[in-house]
Design an enzyme around this catalytic site. Structure first.
Site, short mmCIF file in Angstrom:
data_model
loop_
_atom_site.label_atom_id
_atom_site.label_comp_id
_atom_site.label_asym_id
_atom_site.label_seq_id
_atom_site.Cartn_x
_atom_site.Cartn_y
_atom_site.Cartn_z
N GLY A 207 31.65 59.33 58.15
CA GLY A 207 32.21 59.85 58.32
C GLY A 207 33.79 60.31 57.80
N ASN A 208 34.00 62.09 58.53
CA ASN A 208 35.47 62.02 57.48
C ASN A 208 36.04 63.53 58.52
OD1 ASN A 208 35.34 64.94 56.72
ND2 ASN A 208 33.51 63.62 55.22
N ARG A 209 37.10 63.78 58.56
CA ARG A 209 38.02 64.21 59.14
C ARG A 209 38.08 66.21 59.12
NH1 ARG A 209 43.80 62.48 59.40
NH2 ARG A 209 44.48 64.34 60.64
N SER A 210 37.11 66.34 58.71
CA SER A 210 37.18 67.56 58.07
C SER A 210 36.38 68.33 59.05
CB SER A 210 36.31 67.78 57.17
OG SER A 210 36.62 69.06 56.76
#
Ligand code: CTP
Length: 405
Positions: A207-210
């Site tokens: 995943g990512n931090r958005s």
């Protein structure tokens, strides 16, 4: 938008926590100004934690920044919720014996009050006369609602629900800006937001931090400016999404492929598509049916990833006449190199506008503010904006309106 929320001493102060969270969720910068009495109901740490700004009640703190008038001067909107009978009387008389009083006298922004008190106090001629005075000065009044009160009695005096107060207050500001109020009217827009998650096995993902905050602010701003909005949301916290009113249709997705399908579907009838989501460029080549274990993997695990389709490039390649496609780019470079990368990316994806911001380990995520540059088809800087995510959202829509001319 810079919003001051005044909180006065009533039990309904606990509901104002939700109001502040909603405003933050929509990307506004919120400063809470409680009265001393209000702090008996909800304490300073709560207001500081949810508004992410310092909280004081006194005009004698933070004097160097001339805080007793600067908050009022900077405000685009002042909301007082709950507004007690005592505070409404002080407002009518123009008293300024605390920070909320000076702020209210120093502001020229719209003021919205949400009265809360027992029915007898609300109906008292003194209170009614104060309300008449405040209304005649242009103060907007939301509620009070009719219903059960704290003492077990029932009648008019309940503070209106936080979402109702937020909707009414934001509508007051939109109505006060007729120039740009409805410049997206008649347009169908799609905004993607959040971050996709690509599963590795039933319990893990890449995943990512958005957080989705900027995308949600774009969706809300578009709705405020008259557009019909679809938000394709990937893993956005309920708290952030909670800020959306029923004017925005939300489609929830998980992976990049699900996002492609949902966005492509919504885009087929859209005038503008803004891809603010952080889409995974790669996904695991295979998703394990059961949990990967150390027993089967040993001391080293190699993942094979395959490229995801570039959704925004696909939309741009198949765009309908008159359709505007906007991409976002989060870059870890800065200055000229950042602009050069942005120009190349805009060209490669063939989008009409590219909104670029600088990110890093400690920059660009989980904050209420943002700073962006918008590049247009000629490679020129079409807009530059910094401030709350709502302010950035409005600057992006301004650039879209200009690009469509
Ligand atoms: N995007 C997309 N589909 C993908 C990946 C990204 O539509 N599979 C969109 C994002 O929503 C955003 C923009 O493309 O609008 C961001 O692209 P970015 O990932 O920065 O570009 P890349 O082409 O992947 O370049 P880089 O190698 O710099 O990551």
């Amino acid at each position: 938008m810079f919003v001051v929320v005044g909180v006065t001493g009533g039990i309904a102060a606990y509901k104002t926590v939700h109001l502040v969270r909603r405003l933050i969720g929509e990307g506004h910068e919120v400063h809470v100004v409680p009265t001393e009495d209000a702090l008996r109901f909800v304490g300073k740490p709560t207001w500081e934690a949810i508004s992410r700004n310092p909280v004081t009640t006194s005009v004698h703190e933070d004097v160097a920044t001339v805080r007793h008038v600067s908050l009022g001067q900077r405000a685009d909107l002042v909301i007082v919720a709950p507004a007690t009978a005592n505070t409404l009387a002080k407002m009518a008389a123009g008293l300024a014996d605390d920070l909320l009083g000076t702020t209210l006298l120093a502001t020229t922004a719209p003021v919205v009050v949400a009265p809360a008190m027992h029915t007898e106090m609300w109906r008292h001629l003194a209170t009614q006369e104060n309300m008449r005075v405040l209304r005649s000065r242009g103060v907007h009044v939301v509620g009070p609602a009719d219903g059960p009160l704290t003492g077990g009695d029932s009648g008019p005096g309940r503070m209106s629900e936080p979402d109702e107060i937020a909707d009414a207050a934001l509508a007051v500001v939109t109505a006060a800006e007729p120039g740009r109020a409805q410049d997206l009217a008649g347009l169908r827009v799609v905004v993607s937001a959040g971050g996709t998650r690509e599963p590795l096995d039933p319990v893990r993902f890449l995943g990512n931090r958005s957080s989705g905050r900027q995308g949600v602010a774009l969706a809300v701003a578009a709705a405020d400016r008259g557009a019909e909005v679809t938000l394709v949301a990937a893993h956005i916290d309920g708290e952030v999404l909670g800020g959306l009113s029923d004017r925005v249709r939300v489609v929830s997705v998980g992976t990049a492929l699900e996002m492609r399908d949902a966005v492509t579907d919504a885009a087929s009838v859209a005038d503008v598509v803004v891809m603010a989501a952080a889409v995974a460029d790669y996904r695991p080549a295979a998703v394990a049916e059961s949990k990967l274990t150390k027993e089967t993997q040993g001391d080293r695990l190699t993942l094979e990833l395959v490229e995801n389709p570039d959704i925004v490039a696909g939309l741009a390649a198949g765009r309908m006449p008159g359709q505007t496609i906007v991409a976002f780019a989060a870059e870890t470079s800065s200055g000229d190199e950042l602009l050069e990368r942005a120009r190349r990316k805009r060209e490669r994806k063939d989008v009409d506008l590219l909104v670029v911001n600088e990110v890093g380990w400690t920059r660009g995520f989980e904050s209420a503010d943002n700073e962006v540059v918008v590049i247009d088809r000629s490679g020129e800087v079409a807009a530059q904006a910094s401030g709350s995510k709502r302010e950035v959202a409005d600057a992006v829509w301004d650039a879209v309106v200009t690009a469509r001319r």
